[in-house]
Design a protein around this motif. Structure first.
Motif, PDB file in Angstrom:
ATOM      1  N   VAL A 212       0.834  -1.206   0.000  1.00  0.00           N
ATOM      2  CA  VAL A 212       0.000   0.000   0.000  1.00  0.00           C
ATOM      3  C   VAL A 212       0.868   1.256   0.000  1.00  0.00           C
ATOM      4  O   VAL A 212       0.662   2.186  -0.786  1.00  0.00           O
ATOM      5  CB  VAL A 212      -0.960  -0.006   1.215  1.00  0.00           C
ATOM      6  N   MET A 213       1.891   1.278   0.875  1.00  0.00           N
ATOM      7  CA  MET A 213       2.746   2.469   0.933  1.00  0.00           C
ATOM      8  C   MET A 213       3.550   2.626  -0.350  1.00  0.00           C
ATOM      9  O   MET A 213       3.738   3.739  -0.846  1.00  0.00           O
ATOM     10  CB  MET A 213       3.688   2.377   2.139  1.00  0.00           C
ATOM     11  N   GLY A 214       4.024   1.504  -0.908  1.00  0.00           N
ATOM     12  CA  GLY A 214       4.758   1.570  -2.168  1.00  0.00           C
ATOM     13  C   GLY A 214       3.876   2.086  -3.291  1.00  0.00           C
ATOM     14  O   GLY A 214       4.275   2.951  -4.075  1.00  0.00           O
ATOM     15  N   GLY A 215       2.648   1.565  -3.358  1.00  0.00           N
ATOM     16  CA  GLY A 215       1.717   2.018  -4.383  1.00  0.00           C
ATOM     17  C   GLY A 215       1.416   3.493  -4.240  1.00  0.00           C
ATOM     18  O   GLY A 215       1.411   4.243  -5.234  1.00  0.00           O
ATOM     19  N   GLU A 216       1.216   3.912  -3.011  1.00  0.00           N
ATOM     20  CA  GLU A 216       0.910   5.322  -2.764  1.00  0.00           C
ATOM     21  C   GLU A 216       2.077   6.210  -3.193  1.00  0.00           C
ATOM     22  O   GLU A 216       1.894   7.237  -3.838  1.00  0.00           O
ATOM     23  CB  GLU A 216       0.629   5.512  -1.267  1.00  0.00           C
ATOM     24  N   TYR A 217       3.291   5.773  -2.861  1.00  0.00           N
ATOM     25  CA  TYR A 217       4.467   6.573  -3.209  1.00  0.00           C
ATOM     26  C   TYR A 217       4.609   6.685  -4.724  1.00  0.00           C
ATOM     27  O   TYR A 217       4.848   7.763  -5.269  1.00  0.00           O
ATOM     28  CB  TYR A 217       5.722   5.947  -2.611  1.00  0.00           C
ATOM     29  N   MET A 218       4.430   5.552  -5.400  1.00  0.00           N
ATOM     30  CA  MET A 218       4.574   5.568  -6.867  1.00  0.00           C
ATOM     31  C   MET A 218       3.499   6.443  -7.497  1.00  0.00           C
ATOM     32  O   MET A 218       3.748   7.162  -8.462  1.00  0.00           O
ATOM     33  CB  MET A 218       4.490   4.145  -7.413  1.00  0.00           C
ATOM     34  N   GLY A 223       6.900   9.306 -11.822  1.00  0.00           N
ATOM     35  CA  GLY A 223       6.557   9.773 -13.157  1.00  0.00           C
ATOM     36  C   GLY A 223       5.378   8.986 -13.692  1.00  0.00           C
ATOM     37  O   GLY A 223       4.764   8.190 -12.972  1.00  0.00           O
ATOM     38  N   ILE A 224       5.070   9.170 -14.975  1.00  0.00           N
ATOM     39  CA  ILE A 224       3.882   8.526 -15.547  1.00  0.00           C
ATOM     40  C   ILE A 224       4.031   7.003 -15.546  1.00  0.00           C
ATOM     41  O   ILE A 224       3.076   6.276 -15.285  1.00  0.00           O
ATOM     42  CB  ILE A 224       3.601   9.069 -16.965  1.00  0.00           C
ATOM     43  N   GLY A 225       5.261   6.533 -15.774  1.00  0.00           N
ATOM     44  CA  GLY A 225       5.491   5.086 -15.774  1.00  0.00           C
ATOM     45  C   GLY A 225       5.207   4.482 -14.409  1.00  0.00           C
ATOM     46  O   GLY A 225       4.520   3.464 -14.291  1.00  0.00           O
ATOM     47  N   LEU A 226       5.714   5.138 -13.372  1.00  0.00           N
ATOM     48  CA  LEU A 226       5.496   4.633 -12.018  1.00  0.00           C
ATOM     49  C   LEU A 226       4.031   4.704 -11.628  1.00  0.00           C
ATOM     50  O   LEU A 226       3.500   3.848 -10.923  1.00  0.00           O
ATOM     51  CB  LEU A 226       6.341   5.419 -11.018  1.00  0.00           C
ATOM     52  N   LYS A 227       3.354   5.775 -12.079  1.00  0.00           N
ATOM     53  CA  LYS A 227       1.919   5.912 -11.758  1.00  0.00           C
ATOM     54  C   LYS A 227       1.149   4.718 -12.293  1.00  0.00           C
ATOM     55  O   LYS A 227       0.242   4.200 -11.641  1.00  0.00           O
ATOM     56  CB  LYS A 227       1.370   7.203 -12.371  1.00  0.00           C
TER      57      LYS A 227
END
Lengths: 271, 80
Positions: A212-218, A223-227
């Motif tokens: 959850v925290m990793g997803g939130e950070y990304m 950037g758009i790729g991480l989103k």
């Protein structure tokens, strides 16, 4: 307090190394003081545990108050849980002669652990109480005292202690087997009983936190790729939430099963 | 439930009487046996090492512990 410090010391080198980057969840995430300080801090797991006790008491009383021969939905649920522990665990393992007096203990253990585990994934609470080591230790202590006292009262102290060693083995092996069996009965069993429950709940909650925290950070900082890839992280969080539900049930079951086994071992006549 | 002086058995209890307990511990407990050996023999061996200032006793201690653990698992679970 000391765990709190441990958490900060663990996170410090990582944070300085990564600068402004992602902070992985640490054991510090589990420390949630509400009020008070030092050794007398009232923390979130205490509140959750208290809530679970109130909730269980209310549910058990309310759902069985108007017990009918044809049960309603609530009564059916309670009866299923009770039947599961009484017949599925206690009677099968301890045997029908003596199991009844242990059923209240085993049923309480099962329900308290199950509800507290499930709190780990129920949204407004989301804190598995058993991921704080003190709670499994307290429950294990109860089981530990019960099975030793039950065994000593049934057989007498001397017979109880000799009964732990399996009979009919070659003589020289007893030199090694006797210390092992006593360590097993007095130290290793309670140790593994507490650590198994604690470890499963701790690791499972950590894993969910990470996704959850990793997803939130990304999603918020990438950037758009991480989103886009953050979708994967949230999906994993969902999948593992379902997986956690399974483990939480399983661990409540295993704890009760082993408690019943230890009692059965202590009071059974032969080995 | 009431109605008689000596509390007769319920049908369920009568059906129950004679149900034996399970003598074999479940597989979940084998883990504690596997841990018990290396800990029981490894920790004293390590302390002996500390005391004598040597460093070779802990290894046979742990290995013997593992062997005894496997033997104990076999005694409990493997003999049927």
């Amino acid at each position: 307090m000391s765990l709190h410090l441990l958490g900060t010391s663990l996170v410090a080198p990582m944070a300085s190394g990564e600068g402004e980057g992602f902070h992985a969840p640490t054991p510090e995430e589990f420390y949630w003081p509400i009020f008070g300080s030092g050794d007398w801090t009232f923390t979130r797991p205490m509140a959750v545990f208290g809530l679970s006790v109130i909730l269980i008491s209310w549910a058990l009383i309310a759902l069985t108050k108007k017990a009918a021969i044809v049960p309603g939905k609530g009564q059916w649920l309670v009866e299923q849980a009770y039947d599961f522990v009484r017949n599925g665990l206690a009677r099968d393992i301890i045997g029908s002669k003596e199991f009844l007096r242990f059923v209240p203990l085993l049923f309480s253990l099962f329900v308290v652990i199950l509800v507290n585990n499930l709190f780990g994934i129920i949204p407004p609470i989301q804190y598995p109480t058993m991921s704080r080591i003190a709670f499994p230790i307290a429950l294990t202590l109860v089981v530990y005292v019960v099975y030793h006292i039950a065994g000593m009262r049934k057989k007498g102290v001397g017979h109880y202690l000799t009964g732990m060693i399996p009979k009919g083995l070659p003589k020289p092996i007893y030199v090694l087997m006797i210390p092992l069996e006593y360590a097993q009965f007095f130290l290793i069993r309670p140790l593994t009983l507490a650590l198994r429950l604690f470890g499963n709940m701790f690791a499972g909650h950590m894993l969910l936190l990470l996704f959850v925290m990793g997803g939130e950070y990304m999603l918020l900082h990438g950037g758009i790729g991480l989103k886009i890839t953050s979708i994967g992280s949230f999906a994993m969080a969902l999948i593992f939430t379902a997986f956690e539900a399974l483990i939480q049930f399983l661990q409540a079951y295993i704890f009760t099963l082993l408690a019943a086994t230890y009692i059965s071992d202590a009071i059974s006549e032969e080995h | 439930m009431s109605g008689s002086d000596e509390e007769p058995l319920t049908p369920l209890q009568r059906k129950d009487s004679g149900h034996p307990g399970n003598q074999n511990p479940p597989m979940w407990d084998a883990l504690s046996y596997v841990l018990a050996g290396p800990l029981t023999f490894g920790i004293p061996a390590y302390l002996l090492d500390r005391w004598l200032g040597t460093s070779w006793i802990v290894l046979p201690g742990v290995l013997i512990g593992m062997a005894v653990s496997l033997y104990a698992v076999w005694v409990r679970y493997g003999r049927g």
